[in-house]
Scaffold this motif. Sequence first.
Motif, PDB file in Angstrom:
ATOM      1  N   ASP A 106       0.705  -1.095   0.026  1.00 19.99           N
ATOM      2  CA  ASP A 106      -0.068  -0.015  -0.070  1.00 19.99           C
ATOM      3  C   ASP A 106       0.839   1.280   0.209  1.00 19.99           C
ATOM      4  O   ASP A 106       0.397   2.326  -0.898  1.00 19.99           O
ATOM      5  N   ASN A 107       2.049   1.146   0.694  1.00 21.17           N
ATOM      6  CA  ASN A 107       2.906   2.129   0.686  1.00 21.17           C
ATOM      7  C   ASN A 107       3.529   2.644  -0.791  1.00 21.17           C
ATOM      8  O   ASN A 107       3.792   3.775  -1.080  1.00 21.17           O
ATOM      9  N   ARG A 123       0.794   4.283  -2.655  1.00 23.44           N
ATOM     10  CA  ARG A 123       0.627   5.749  -2.349  1.00 23.44           C
ATOM     11  C   ARG A 123       1.683   6.501  -2.957  1.00 23.44           C
ATOM     12  O   ARG A 123       1.757   7.725  -3.374  1.00 23.44           O
TER      13      ARG A 123
END
Length: 426
Positions: free
Chosen positions: A78-79, A82
């Motif tokens: 998820d990072n 992002r």
Amino acid sequence: MTPSYENSMQWLERAEKSIPLGSQTFSKSKMSLPLGAAPLFIEKGLGSQVWDIDGNQYTDFINGLLCISLGYQDPDVDNAIRDQLSSGISFSLPHKLEAQVAELLVELIPCAEMVRFAKNGSDVTSAAIRLARAYTHKDHIAVCGYHGWQDWYIGSTTRNLGVPASTQALTHKFTYNQIDTLEALFADTNNQIAAVILEPVNIAPPEDDFLLKVQQLCKKHGAVLIFDEMITGFRYHLGGAQSYFGVTPDLATFGKGLANGAPLSALVGKKEIMMLMNDIFFSGTFGGEALSLAAAKASLQKMIATNFANDIWQKGEYLINGFNQLTSCGDMFEIKGLAPWTFLQINPGINHCPITIKSWLIQELCKRNILFIGSHNLSYAHSYAEIDALLTCYQELFAQAQQFDADNTLAAMLDGQVIENVFKVR
């Protein structure tokens, strides 16, 4: 206590006004879960847990039909998404992530000399078939397993409505672990088979060097061997089932857990065949979409760092061993498949068919906070305690199912409708 599915039912009614079946995917729809006795919409997921739109929480053994390999909201993946989002999603020219992820796949997968990306499994299996036809100048295809919704494959199933008869006539089924059925196809088509495509393993492992014999037949008859590793990829070995079994195909397709839920698939294979990509015109606007490629890069790096495949094997073996120690299976319940992906086989009862028994079992597992539709789709996020909880439920429910079947009361215990089979391919 019976959970409430009021919101799910209301949203189904709303969705069906604008979406056929109320779902984009057959296996996620009301066909696969007992309508009225199971959730139909998910609100969120974290790790191995999901919450439906009525607020009920479950340990998820479906895992997005195996596209969730590391767990919901994996922080590393998820990072990465992002970080990429701050730069953009889709662009007017290729992004360097395309080459970076392709290089990782070439490094991991034995047959991968070149790579092409798409979005769904059907995209890349269909591209592989067109490549094989272009390379061999033959038209017929031999299939074993499930390979997507496109005409060339789905025409060979009971879901063949809308597929021209001329297309249906070009695809032929053979039986896993029965090499004579494939030999017969080469003979029956007068050696006009362009490709043999199969899932290298599903319910049963290969026996008597089956995969090697398939490879030898393809070489003998000049057919392209394609492994559909949409599910087996990374799960059985980071190099795919081809690495685990030591048989290298000419082409292979990957997806599902490649990007931990982000939409991405890959066709990989020998350079000599893959270079025909330009001629068959396999091209798509979103093949180089950067968020999914960032997710894939982070997923692959984490799978390498954590020895993902070994973790899934260990958890799967733990599940199999625990299942085999259950005293309540009787003749009704068996476990099939190799450790990374196992199936609960339900046999006919005295008074009830397997589909009715399965509907009741799914219903009862939902009451015990477990989401399940027939196979054990393990992720890196699953804990041994969660596997123990599933086995405890099995011990209780298997005994009940057999008693209710013997009493001919199991169907009356259904709180919702009996599920439907999409079609049988394994």
